[in-house]
Design a protein around this motif. Sequence first.
Motif, PDB file in Angstrom:
ATOM      1  N   ILE A 257      29.166  43.836  20.649  1.00  0.00           N
ATOM      2  CA  ILE A 257      29.699  43.611  19.574  1.00  0.00           C
ATOM      3  C   ILE A 257      28.911  43.914  18.358  1.00  0.00           C
ATOM      4  N   GLY A 258      27.656  43.503  18.924  1.00  0.00           N
ATOM      5  CA  GLY A 258      26.445  43.755  17.629  1.00  0.00           C
ATOM      6  C   GLY A 258      26.561  42.217  16.235  1.00  0.00           C
ATOM      7  N   GLN A 259      27.025  41.395  17.008  1.00  0.00           N
ATOM      8  CA  GLN A 259      27.284  39.999  16.192  1.00  0.00           C
ATOM      9  C   GLN A 259      27.589  39.167  16.775  1.00  0.00           C
ATOM     10  N   CYS A 260      27.530  38.058  16.530  1.00  0.00           N
ATOM     11  CA  CYS A 260      27.802  36.267  17.494  1.00  0.00           C
ATOM     12  C   CYS A 260      29.031  36.435  17.608  1.00  0.00           C
ATOM     13  N   VAL A 261      29.338  35.787  18.682  1.00  0.00           N
ATOM     14  CA  VAL A 261      30.464  35.393  19.021  1.00  0.00           C
ATOM     15  C   VAL A 261      30.608  33.447  18.376  1.00  0.00           C
ATOM     16  N   GLY A 262      31.479  33.437  17.697  1.00  0.00           N
ATOM     17  CA  GLY A 262      31.822  32.123  16.649  1.00  0.00           C
ATOM     18  C   GLY A 262      33.052  31.561  16.667  1.00  0.00           C
ATOM     19  N   ALA A 263      33.065  30.137  15.796  1.00  0.00           N
ATOM     20  CA  ALA A 263      34.814  30.325  15.613  1.00  0.00           C
ATOM     21  C   ALA A 263      35.724  30.869  15.433  1.00  0.00           C
ATOM     22  N   ARG A 264      35.918  31.689  14.606  1.00  0.00           N
ATOM     23  CA  ARG A 264      36.458  32.605  13.569  1.00  0.00           C
ATOM     24  C   ARG A 264      36.586  34.368  14.293  1.00  0.00           C
ATOM     25  N   ASN A 265      35.866  34.316  15.568  1.00  0.00           N
ATOM     26  CA  ASN A 265      35.918  35.920  16.049  1.00  0.00           C
ATOM     27  C   ASN A 265      36.048  35.256  17.404  1.00  0.00           C
ATOM     28  N   TYR A 266      36.150  34.068  17.852  1.00  0.00           N
ATOM     29  CA  TYR A 266      36.262  33.562  19.384  1.00  0.00           C
ATOM     30  C   TYR A 266      37.309  34.411  20.137  1.00  0.00           C
ATOM     31  N   LYS A 267      38.706  33.747  19.511  1.00  0.00           N
ATOM     32  CA  LYS A 267      40.118  34.088  19.826  1.00  0.00           C
ATOM     33  C   LYS A 267      39.973  35.886  19.885  1.00  0.00           C
ATOM     34  N   PHE A 268      39.494  36.698  19.530  1.00  0.00           N
ATOM     35  CA  PHE A 268      38.994  38.182  19.352  1.00  0.00           C
ATOM     36  C   PHE A 268      38.931  39.017  20.640  1.00  0.00           C
ATOM     37  N   PHE A 269      37.931  37.864  20.891  1.00  0.00           N
ATOM     38  CA  PHE A 269      36.741  37.957  21.729  1.00  0.00           C
ATOM     39  C   PHE A 269      37.398  37.901  23.027  1.00  0.00           C
ATOM     40  N   PHE A 403      47.647  36.994  23.319  1.00  0.00           N
ATOM     41  CA  PHE A 403      46.980  38.523  23.653  1.00  0.00           C
ATOM     42  C   PHE A 403      47.505  39.583  22.923  1.00  0.00           C
ATOM     43  N   LEU A 404      47.549  39.751  21.703  1.00  0.00           N
ATOM     44  CA  LEU A 404      47.684  39.958  20.316  1.00  0.00           C
ATOM     45  C   LEU A 404      46.765  40.366  19.807  1.00  0.00           C
ATOM     46  N   PRO A 405      45.521  40.788  18.955  1.00  0.00           N
ATOM     47  CA  PRO A 405      44.816  40.574  18.335  1.00  0.00           C
ATOM     48  C   PRO A 405      45.191  40.274  16.478  1.00  0.00           C
ATOM     49  N   ILE A 406      46.200  39.486  16.588  1.00  0.00           N
ATOM     50  CA  ILE A 406      46.791  39.422  15.189  1.00  0.00           C
ATOM     51  C   ILE A 406      46.455  38.150  14.250  1.00  0.00           C
ATOM     52  N   GLY A 407      46.815  37.785  12.730  1.00  0.00           N
ATOM     53  CA  GLY A 407      46.035  36.739  12.777  1.00  0.00           C
ATOM     54  C   GLY A 407      44.709  36.604  12.382  1.00  0.00           C
ATOM     55  N   GLN A 408      44.934  34.815  12.979  1.00  0.00           N
ATOM     56  CA  GLN A 408      43.740  34.726  12.537  1.00  0.00           C
ATOM     57  C   GLN A 408      43.217  33.752  13.420  1.00  0.00           C
ATOM     58  N   SER A 409      42.375  33.169  14.163  1.00  0.00           N
ATOM     59  CA  SER A 409      42.147  31.848  15.227  1.00  0.00           C
ATOM     60  C   SER A 409      42.731  30.429  14.202  1.00  0.00           C
ATOM     61  N   PRO A 410      43.037  29.581  14.262  1.00  0.00           N
ATOM     62  CA  PRO A 410      43.463  28.292  13.895  1.00  0.00           C
ATOM     63  C   PRO A 410      42.387  27.936  13.936  1.00  0.00           C
ATOM     64  N   ASP A 411      41.481  27.495  14.847  1.00  0.00           N
ATOM     65  CA  ASP A 411      39.880  27.133  14.381  1.00  0.00           C
ATOM     66  C   ASP A 411      38.773  28.140  13.613  1.00  0.00           C
ATOM     67  N   ASP A 412      38.858  26.982  12.499  1.00  0.00           N
ATOM     68  CA  ASP A 412      38.241  27.572  10.851  1.00  0.00           C
ATOM     69  C   ASP A 412      36.576  27.119  11.535  1.00  0.00           C
ATOM     70  N   GLY A 413      36.170  26.599  12.347  1.00  0.00           N
ATOM     71  CA  GLY A 413      34.669  26.341  12.378  1.00  0.00           C
ATOM     72  C   GLY A 413      33.846  25.211  11.163  1.00  0.00           C
ATOM     73  N   VAL A 414      35.162  24.836  10.968  1.00  0.00           N
ATOM     74  CA  VAL A 414      34.624  23.663   9.934  1.00  0.00           C
ATOM     75  C   VAL A 414      34.766  22.297   9.891  1.00  0.00           C
ATOM     76  N   SER A 415      36.286  21.967  10.600  1.00  0.00           N
ATOM     77  CA  SER A 415      36.870  20.587  10.519  1.00  0.00           C
ATOM     78  C   SER A 415      36.853  20.307  12.221  1.00  0.00           C
ATOM     79  N   TYR A 416      35.542  19.783  12.615  1.00  0.00           N
ATOM     80  CA  TYR A 416      36.043  19.406  13.861  1.00  0.00           C
ATOM     81  C   TYR A 416      36.033  17.936  13.929  1.00  0.00           C
ATOM     82  N   LYS A 417      36.392  17.270  14.573  1.00  0.00           N
ATOM     83  CA  LYS A 417      36.168  15.975  14.833  1.00  0.00           C
ATOM     84  C   LYS A 417      36.091  15.265  16.102  1.00  0.00           C
ATOM     85  N   PRO A 418      34.656  14.605  15.909  1.00  0.00           N
ATOM     86  CA  PRO A 418      34.360  14.002  16.872  1.00  0.00           C
ATOM     87  C   PRO A 418      35.482  13.188  18.374  1.00  0.00           C
ATOM     88  N   ASN A 419      35.252  13.849  19.625  1.00  0.00           N
ATOM     89  CA  ASN A 419      36.188  12.568  20.930  1.00  0.00           C
ATOM     90  C   ASN A 419      35.446  11.006  20.392  1.00  0.00           C
TER      91      ASN A 419
END
Length: 439
Positions: A257-269, A403-419
């Motif tokens: 895909i020519g880039q990284c798989v990270g927070a915001r495109n992981y779902k589409f990947f 299953f459908l590449p619509i909308g965006q991932s709920p994961d914004d990549g910055v608001s993680y709460k540690p266990n």
Amino acid sequence: MAKHEEKSKRQDFNCCAVMEESAMRARERRAKRKQKPMPWIVLKLAVGMTIGIVAYTFYVYIGRLCVPMIRKDQGALGGRATGIGFLVVFCVLGLIMLWAYEKVVLTSPGLARDFVEKTPEPLVNNFVPAWWDSQRDLTGMPYQYTGQSEQRHSDSTAAEPQTSNGNYANGDVEAGMTDAIPAAAQAHVATYGAPAPQINVSPRKGPQNTRRVPETPVLRPENRYCYKEGFVKPFRAHHCAACGTCVLRYDHHCPWIGQCVGARNYKFFVIFVEWAVLFCSWTFATLVADQAKSGHVDPEKIVIIVLSAFFIFFTSSLLVSHTRLIMLNTTTVESIRASSVRDRDNRVLARMYPWWAYGDKRRTRKQWDQEWGRIDHEGNLWWLGSSRANWESVMGAHVWQWFLPIGQSPDDGVSYKPNPRHDSEGRWRPRREWPAELQ
Ligand SMILES: [Zn+2]
Ligand SMILES: [Zn+2]
């Protein structure tokens, strides 16, 4: 020139030295190249190739399989209705796959530099990753808690109080824990000429034979500092050498895909991989049926059969491994940590019992899980409490979102709460130290 000749004369005596030197030069050149991010055209090359392969597949499948059926040619696999059916299924699968591909290629994974301010290099680097001191661990001595006081602290730059009154004498094997640790340690050596002194390794009293978990305070700012870009990385972000920048919830760099798989495109990947499995399987199965029936070999169809077989294997293994990673809420990089704890468990068990004592090993492992929780679950810094919660945090709560590449991932990549089963610096704590509601 003369100098050079003299040098090579000297080395004539020893051809190994010549080879060693050229190998060293090659290593230096490679390291230099590695420091630079890949040029744009190289990064995106495989995207063009992928589109080319898909276009060729459309041409062969429609032109050489569907059209002859629709035209009712002799020797075609089926009649007109079958031909139209094949065409519709193929196009629907192919177009949804391309739609998802377009989303994963064009959606940025989220770059850390857009979310954090630049900060000066951390001066306080009072933590030495324990693998630095791990030589003793490699001697094959069993892990032992000695409770000895180790006052090796000498650097006055440390701002935090010394609490190293109960170190593990054998050090911690932390290799491969996270990319931040070696970088921090190397930077410290570069700056101060010596490894950082070790303090503040949390004292822990406990039974000798217990699971030994990584003691690296991975969430401390100095362990999250990107020395290439000059900021403290958000939780779960890592620096990608190919892209030359830090990526949020970095999973891996994907050349396809020519880039990284990270927070915001992981779902589409993941959605792209799902449809790629279906598309390749359909193409493979129908073309094999056609070749088996017609009896005459069409080289273009054979090429597509081979390509789709390869991609079925490739994409389905990606789908299985990433489904597992999402359900555990971990990434390709972070899962290294869990496997190193598991390896360490196995090493300790191998010292405690003979190789055939499977029952004893199982019981001990169970007892450790009682004391600590499971490695992939309670021991995972980002575990949300259930597979479902982990899955939904990336893919969304509704089935159609999976299953459908619509909308965006709920994961914004910055608001993680540690266990909460970990301390504020990201160290896994035993069950007795967990918050009361989790006991
Ligand atoms: Zn970076
Ligand atoms: Zn990358």
